[in-house]
Design an enzyme around this catalytic site. Structure first.
Site, short mmCIF file in Angstrom:
data_model
loop_
_atom_site.label_atom_id
_atom_site.label_comp_id
_atom_site.label_asym_id
_atom_site.label_seq_id
_atom_site.Cartn_x
_atom_site.Cartn_y
_atom_site.Cartn_z
N GLY A 14 -42.77 11.32 3.89
CA GLY A 14 -41.79 10.31 3.49
C GLY A 14 -41.34 10.49 2.06
O GLY A 14 -42.16 10.63 1.15
N GLU A 177 -27.66 -11.18 0.53
CA GLU A 177 -26.67 -10.25 -0.03
C GLU A 177 -25.61 -9.89 1.01
O GLU A 177 -24.41 -9.82 0.68
CB GLU A 177 -27.39 -9.01 -0.55
N ASP A 318 -44.26 0.46 2.22
CA ASP A 318 -44.15 -0.57 3.25
C ASP A 318 -45.13 -0.38 4.40
O ASP A 318 -45.34 -1.30 5.19
CB ASP A 318 -42.72 -0.59 3.81
#
Length: 429
Positions: A14, A177, A318
């Site tokens: 990642g 947002e 995460d």
């Protein structure tokens, strides 16, 4: 430098914020690094919603991994592979790629990130896309712009209304947002673009299950954000539980006193910003190592971010259910980019400590605060200032702070320049 065949092999899965920081921290050391990612670019996810709403182009918030890490690659100990990891064999110290190639490692850092969670209703995904990748952003942008185009073709108000009703589910930073920006597009950007429809009559609805927006912020700033959303003509519906999503709209229930009432909201464009689930590599790690998972599928890690019984494996970002071990009791680490960066640096430092035969250090998260923008000239800022405590403000000054902070953390001078030009042009025109 030693022969690369003799160097300790560190595999990093990642190239998000955590993986990038881990590579940078290790590249100066006598280790052989292999970085594997499904894409060949690093993505600045905090601005992904602006690509989805046509405020920025994709190259403004993404950069080729090899270009981003060009200095590290010049040192001769970094290999970058575009591939997807499909399995992890902790006993054999290797991972399997999508072409069945096996990669061996001595130390593994897994920073595979997260994806959308529909809380067991994956059938909703086709009607309410989430926002995690550039492909997601392109999909949402096509749906939003396409909805206005379809509305222009409609012959009656009843037929047109669902096309001009946009629903955002989830009032965290991404949802807030998205809703604010979509309303601004309708109210200002597209105001004179169509002949048959009045885009200022567009309805943007933000649905949230809890009793306030931006639940990670203090109640005062949450209330300010709510007010700013209302000024942008966003309808905020709190305490609502979504029970169904289909091609024609959203069904949800809301409490009215003691009674629970069902509501139907016709809409052709629904955006999902309500849930996050860990990468499927979390389950692969659990199956291979016996590591426990939390309810979101994140891997429960040790204080030093490693796995119990497998100190050679670290999980960050995460994908990790990590705790911050500082003053007082350990506290959960939030799933934000500063936390991922810090975990990447700590995981890399602990790899070096193990190689040197030294004890590893527990992870301590330094919270710099939270930022969220609602629209042009509207944002909320909650900063942790050393020796002074919390600094909280909202409105135009908060929006300026948010703007310059995001430009500063973008990777590459070219990207910063592109974003500044795009934002300046949008602001003045």
């Amino acid at each position: 430098m030693k022969d690369s065949q003799m160097l300790p092999r560190v595999l990093i899965i990642g190239c998000g914020f955590g993986g990038l920081e881990a590579v940078r921290a290790l590249s100066r050391q006598a280790v052989e690094i292999t970085l594997v990612d499904r894409t060949n670019h690093h993505l600045f996810q905090p601005l992904l919603y602006q690509v989805a709403t046509a405020g920025l182009s994709a190259p403004a918030i993404s950069a080729p991994i090899r270009h981003t890490l060009r200095r590290e690659m010049k040192r001769g100990n970094l290999t970058i592979l575009q591939a997807e990891v499909t399995a992890i064999d902790a006993q054999a110290h290797q991972v399997l790629l999508d072409d069945d190639q096996a990669l061996a490692y001595e130390h593994l850092i897994v920073a595979a990130g997260a994806t959308h969670s529909y809380f067991g209703r994956d059938d909703w995904a086709q009607h309410a896309p989430g926002l995690k990748t550039l492909a997601d952003a392109f999909n949402i942008r096509a749906r939003v712009i396409g909805a206005f185009e379809r509305a222009e073709r409609c012959t009656g108000a009843a037929e047109r209304e669902p096309w001009m009703t946009f629903v955002v589910i989830g009032a965290g930073p991404t949802g807030v947002e998205m809703a604010g920006t979509m309303s601004e597009i309708a109210q200002h950007t597209l105001a004179r673009e169509f002949r048959r429809i009045d885009t200022q009559r567009t309805k943007v609805v933000l649905i949230e299950g809890s009793d306030r927006v931006l639940g990670a912020f203090v109640p005062g700033l949450s209330a300010k954000a709510h007010q700013q959303l209302q000024k942008l003509n966003v309808e905020v519906r709190l305490g609502c539980k979504v029970t169904g999503i289909d091609a024609d709209g959203v069904t949800y229930e809301a409490r009215n006193g003691e009674a629970v009432q069902q509501h139907r909201l016709p809409s052709k464009t629904v955006i999902w910003a309500a849930g996050v689930a860990a990468s499927k590599l979390g389950r692969a790690l659990a199956a291979s190592t016996g590591a426990p998972l939390d309810r979101a599928g994140r891997v429960v890690v040790q204080p030093d971010l490693s796995l119990q019984g497998h100190p050679e494996i670290a999980v960050i970002g995460d994908l990790a259910a990590a705790l911050s071990h500082g003053h007082g009791d350990p506290r959960p680490v939030p799933g934000v980019s500063p936390a991922a960066k810090q975990m990447g640096r700590v995981a890399a430092a602990n790899v070096l400590r193990r190689l040197q035969g030294r004890p590893t250090r527990a992870f301590r998260y330094i919270d710099y605060g939270n930022l969220a923008t609602i629209g042009r000239k509207a944002a909320v800022v909650d900063l942790a200032v050393p020796f002074f405590g919390a600094l909280r403000f909202s409105g135009f000054l908060a929006w300026l702070f948010w703007l310059f902070a995001h430009i500063y953390f973008l990777i590459g001078f070219r990207n910063r320049l592109m974003v500044m030009i795009d934002w300046a042009w949008a602001y003045w025109t």
